[in-house]
Design a protein around this motif. Structure first.
Motif, PDB file in Angstrom:
ATOM      1  N   GLU A  60      31.954  44.622  52.792  1.00 32.81           N
ATOM      2  CA  GLU A  60      31.890  43.432  53.630  1.00 32.81           C
ATOM      3  C   GLU A  60      32.066  42.158  52.801  1.00 32.81           C
ATOM      4  N   GLU A  61      31.451  42.127  51.621  1.00 34.53           N
ATOM      5  CA  GLU A  61      31.549  40.948  50.765  1.00 34.53           C
ATOM      6  C   GLU A  61      32.969  40.797  50.231  1.00 34.53           C
ATOM      7  N   LEU A  62      33.599  41.912  49.844  1.00 34.10           N
ATOM      8  CA  LEU A  62      34.969  41.858  49.346  1.00 34.10           C
ATOM      9  C   LEU A  62      35.921  41.338  50.419  1.00 34.10           C
ATOM     10  N   ALA A  63      35.777  41.850  51.645  1.00 34.88           N
ATOM     11  CA  ALA A  63      36.641  41.409  52.738  1.00 34.88           C
ATOM     12  C   ALA A  63      36.464  39.910  52.985  1.00 34.88           C
ATOM     13  N   ASP A  64      35.238  39.444  52.943  1.00 32.50           N
ATOM     14  CA  ASP A  64      34.967  38.031  53.173  1.00 32.50           C
ATOM     15  C   ASP A  64      35.613  37.168  52.099  1.00 32.50           C
ATOM     16  N   PRO A 124      43.230  50.646  44.810  1.00 31.78           N
ATOM     17  CA  PRO A 124      42.719  51.812  44.089  1.00 31.78           C
ATOM     18  C   PRO A 124      41.345  52.195  44.639  1.00 31.78           C
ATOM     19  N   PRO A 125      40.924  53.428  44.454  1.00 25.90           N
ATOM     20  CA  PRO A 125      39.620  53.854  44.987  1.00 25.90           C
ATOM     21  C   PRO A 125      38.482  53.028  44.397  1.00 25.90           C
ATOM     22  N   PRO A 126      37.453  52.760  45.193  1.00 24.64           N
ATOM     23  CA  PRO A 126      36.288  52.028  44.673  1.00 24.64           C
ATOM     24  C   PRO A 126      35.400  52.944  43.832  1.00 24.64           C
ATOM     25  N   ARG A 127      34.476  52.325  43.113  1.00 24.15           N
ATOM     26  CA  ARG A 127      33.453  53.113  42.414  1.00 24.15           C
ATOM     27  C   ARG A 127      32.384  53.488  43.431  1.00 24.15           C
ATOM     28  N   ARG A 128      32.011  54.736  43.450  1.00 22.74           N
ATOM     29  CA  ARG A 128      31.026  55.179  44.440  1.00 22.74           C
ATOM     30  C   ARG A 128      29.689  55.455  43.776  1.00 22.74           C
ATOM     31  N   GLU A 129      28.647  54.998  44.474  1.00 22.63           N
ATOM     32  CA  GLU A 129      27.273  55.225  44.035  1.00 22.63           C
ATOM     33  C   GLU A 129      26.528  55.759  45.243  1.00 22.63           C
ATOM     34  N   GLY A 130      26.466  57.075  45.329  1.00 21.21           N
ATOM     35  CA  GLY A 130      25.940  57.683  46.539  1.00 21.21           C
ATOM     36  C   GLY A 130      26.897  57.429  47.683  1.00 21.21           C
ATOM     37  N   ARG A 131      26.411  56.836  48.750  1.00 20.00           N
ATOM     38  CA  ARG A 131      27.256  56.536  49.910  1.00 20.00           C
ATOM     39  C   ARG A 131      27.817  55.117  49.859  1.00 20.00           C
ATOM     40  N   ILE A 132      27.483  54.367  48.807  1.00 19.28           N
ATOM     41  CA  ILE A 132      27.923  52.980  48.701  1.00 19.28           C
ATOM     42  C   ILE A 132      29.199  52.907  47.867  1.00 19.28           C
ATOM     43  N   ALA A 133      30.197  52.195  48.403  1.00 23.79           N
ATOM     44  CA  ALA A 133      31.443  51.947  47.678  1.00 23.79           C
ATOM     45  C   ALA A 133      31.381  50.562  47.049  1.00 23.79           C
ATOM     46  N   TRP A 134      31.636  50.509  45.738  1.00 21.40           N
ATOM     47  CA  TRP A 134      31.596  49.240  45.021  1.00 21.40           C
ATOM     48  C   TRP A 134      33.006  48.850  44.584  1.00 21.40           C
ATOM     49  N   TYR A 135      33.385  47.606  44.927  1.00 21.49           N
ATOM     50  CA  TYR A 135      34.688  47.072  44.548  1.00 21.49           C
ATOM     51  C   TYR A 135      34.490  45.992  43.485  1.00 21.49           C
ATOM     52  N   ASP A 136      35.552  45.730  42.711  1.00 18.72           N
ATOM     53  CA  ASP A 136      35.416  44.737  41.644  1.00 18.72           C
ATOM     54  C   ASP A 136      36.499  43.661  41.760  1.00 18.72           C
ATOM     55  N   ASP A 137      36.599  42.827  40.730  1.00 11.99           N
ATOM     56  CA  ASP A 137      37.545  41.719  40.764  1.00 11.99           C
ATOM     57  C   ASP A 137      38.994  42.188  40.787  1.00 11.99           C
ATOM     58  N   HIS A 138      39.256  43.376  40.257  1.00  9.75           N
ATOM     59  CA  HIS A 138      40.604  43.915  40.326  1.00  9.75           C
ATOM     60  C   HIS A 138      40.998  44.175  41.777  1.00  9.75           C
ATOM     61  N   HIS A 139      40.087  44.713  42.555  1.00  7.93           N
ATOM     62  CA  HIS A 139      40.353  44.934  43.981  1.00  7.93           C
ATOM     63  C   HIS A 139      40.569  43.604  44.702  1.00  7.93           C
ATOM     64  N   LEU A 140      39.778  42.595  44.355  1.00  8.39           N
ATOM     65  CA  LEU A 140      39.919  41.295  44.990  1.00  8.39           C
ATOM     66  C   LEU A 140      41.284  40.680  44.661  1.00  8.39           C
ATOM     67  N   ALA A 141      41.701  40.776  43.398  1.00  9.28           N
ATOM     68  CA  ALA A 141      43.004  40.243  43.008  1.00  9.28           C
ATOM     69  C   ALA A 141      44.128  40.987  43.731  1.00  9.28           C
ATOM     70  N   ARG A 142      43.980  42.300  43.881  1.00  9.23           N
ATOM     71  CA  ARG A 142      45.003  43.073  44.576  1.00  9.23           C
ATOM     72  C   ARG A 142      45.108  42.647  46.043  1.00  9.23           C
ATOM     73  N   LEU A 143      43.965  42.418  46.696  1.00 12.80           N
ATOM     74  CA  LEU A 143      43.982  41.983  48.093  1.00 12.80           C
ATOM     75  C   LEU A 143      44.649  40.610  48.230  1.00 12.80           C
ATOM     76  N   ARG A 144      44.366  39.723  47.306  1.00 11.36           N
ATOM     77  CA  ARG A 144      44.985  38.401  47.363  1.00 11.36           C
ATOM     78  C   ARG A 144      46.495  38.496  47.120  1.00 11.36           C
ATOM     79  N   THR A 145      46.906  39.410  46.258  1.00 10.24           N
ATOM     80  CA  THR A 145      48.332  39.631  46.030  1.00 10.24           C
ATOM     81  C   THR A 145      49.001  40.179  47.277  1.00 10.24           C
ATOM     82  N   VAL A 146      48.348  41.140  47.943  1.00  9.66           N
ATOM     83  CA  VAL A 146      48.906  41.701  49.178  1.00  9.66           C
ATOM     84  C   VAL A 146      49.108  40.591  50.206  1.00  9.66           C
TER      85      VAL A 146
END
Length: 219
Positions: A10-14, A33-55
């Motif tokens: 939700e935070e990444l999308a925002d 790319p796939p997120p890092r998973r910690e149990g049922r939680i998916a964690w995204y990083d700045d690389h994912h954010l940059a990719r979304l902005r590029t898209v």
């Protein structure tokens, strides 16, 4: 952006200015790319954010989602910048690498930055991915390619010409180094070879263009 920052979906999308539904769709299409998973939680990083902005930026420039996915696949399969820039370890060079964002590359070659052309540029060793940026091996070649495309020459034709020029350039380099090795092998001669060889090639090319471009020259 803070180094090492991670985000829930939700935070990444925002931060990217899109909906969670759109983010899920991009992920399903292979644009992230796939997120890092910690149990049922998916964690995204700045690389994912940059990719979304590029898209988002490429979509604004008229690229399709399929085209963007193909571009991502092409770059992820290419050699990385460290390998590309390491091709000349410690060797002399006059070429200055250039770092570009995918959006800047698309702007330079509007409508021509296709997966096929970029795959060719990667194969020739002109481009390489470096994280969320792209490295071009030579500012001079990048500027000339940009100018030719703006003159109306298709990028595919520019790259094919570059492939043919490289064959002749390698042959010329071999000729000059053989002459130097045979007749001027002393230390320091190699440093004087570059400007002399360039002067010969530039003069001969200039005269060849004169012959081709004059009214009674070869068709």
């Amino acid at each position: 952006m803070a180094e090492g920052r991670e985000y829930r979906m939700e935070e990444l999308a925002d931060k990217a200015g899109i909906t969670v539904r759109t983010l899920r769709f991009y992920r399903e299409r292979g644009l992230l790319p796939p997120p890092r998973r910690e149990g049922r939680i998916a964690w995204y990083d700045d690389h994912h954010l940059a990719r979304l902005r590029t898209v988002s930026a490429l979509l604004e420039r008229g690229h399709t989602l399929n085209g963007i996915a193909d571009l991502a696949t092409v770059f992820e399969s290419g050699r990385d910048a460290a390998e590309l820039l390491g091709l000349r370890p410690g060797g002399p060079t006059e070429e200055v690498p250039v770092r570009l964002t995918p959006e800047e590359l698309a702007d330079r070659f509007a409508g021509e930055a296709t997966p096929e052309n970029l795959a060719t540029a990667l194969e020739l060793g002109y481009l390489a991915p470096d994280g969320d940026e792209i490295v071009h091996i030579s500012r001079r070649l990048l500027d000339v390619s940009t100018a030719l495309v703006r003159e109306g020459v298709p990028l595919s034709a520019v790259l094919e010409a570059a492939r043919r020029v490289r064959v002749h350039a390698d042959a010329l380099a071999e000729l000059f180094t053989e002459v130097l090795g045979a007749h001027a092998p002393e230390a320091g001669a190699a440093g004087r070879l570059r400007p002399l060889a360039k002067s010969v090639v530039e003069a001969e090319l200039s005269m060849a263009l004169d012959r081709r471009l004059r009214p009674d020259g070869p068709a």
